[in-house]
Design an enzyme around this catalytic site. Sequence first.
Site, short mmCIF file in Angstrom:
data_model
loop_
_atom_site.label_atom_id
_atom_site.label_comp_id
_atom_site.label_asym_id
_atom_site.label_seq_id
_atom_site.Cartn_x
_atom_site.Cartn_y
_atom_site.Cartn_z
N SER A 107 0.85 -1.19 0.00
CA SER A 107 0.00 0.00 0.00
C SER A 107 0.89 1.24 0.00
CB SER A 107 -0.89 0.01 1.25
OG SER A 107 -1.58 1.24 1.38
N TYR A 132 -1.51 -0.95 10.59
CA TYR A 132 -1.72 -1.16 9.16
C TYR A 132 -0.52 -0.71 8.35
CZ TYR A 132 -3.90 -1.19 4.57
OH TYR A 132 -4.18 -1.44 3.24
N LYS A 136 1.87 -3.15 5.95
CA LYS A 136 2.05 -2.97 4.51
C LYS A 136 3.51 -2.70 4.14
CE LYS A 136 -1.06 -4.52 3.69
NZ LYS A 136 -1.50 -5.53 2.72
N THR A 167 -13.78 0.21 -0.94
CA THR A 167 -14.01 -1.00 -0.14
C THR A 167 -14.43 -0.62 1.28
OG1 THR A 167 -11.70 -1.07 0.61
CG2 THR A 167 -12.24 -2.26 -1.44
#
Length: 237
Positions: A107, A132, A136, A167
């Site tokens: 990401s 997160y 990533k 999403t």
Amino acid sequence: MDEINKEGKTLLNRSKTRQKNKNVRLFISDLSTLDGIRKLAEDVKKSEGSIDVLINNAGVFLKKRSETTDGLETTFAVNVAAPFLLTYLLLDLLHAGNKPRLIITSSISQTNDINIADLQSCNGYRDGHGAYDLSKTIDLMMALEMSDKFNDAGIMVNSLDPGTVETKMLSEGWSCPGIPVDKADNTFLLATDAKYDNVTGKYFVDNVATEISNVCKDIKLRQEIWKKLEDITGVKY
């Protein structure tokens, strides 16, 4: 899990109809647990004799920190431990594949600072963003290491930012609009386009090979994290 099974079967039937291809199979497992990852690998091995493309794309973003039954922080478990262990368990099928490709989704949300002593984000969780971003970043570092290790075997390994896609994860973590899922084809192109047949060890953003961060260039740190992952998952590449 019953709801996931139901949704999975609906998606399976829709895929068969749209693609006019009955040769589509569905595997369901809990990727937050090491046992769940092993079960998935066993199910795939029973069904398939080879894999041409393996895309490690499953991921979570969680505002509240939690731990799995294995004692791992959940974001780390799903986003990092799962692709590391699953790839190892399916490596024989990749070796048997036709011009095999391995993709690990990263990401643009990454960190420039990794505390090797706190991979489980006991500190710096930051409402999910710290964990997160860390996951990533490690995903990209993992892809770079795998590219080096699998190069002689002819397995092309790359990573990418899939794009800002509409999403549930995007809504939960960033509250911003994204492109429709059916228009998000970056991963599909990297997995199928012939121009990537002999491309490995790259990180793509908007389908363009992009410079990696300094922390990802740190080979010593990458190797230290790799050793940690082997210890956590109980496998040795």
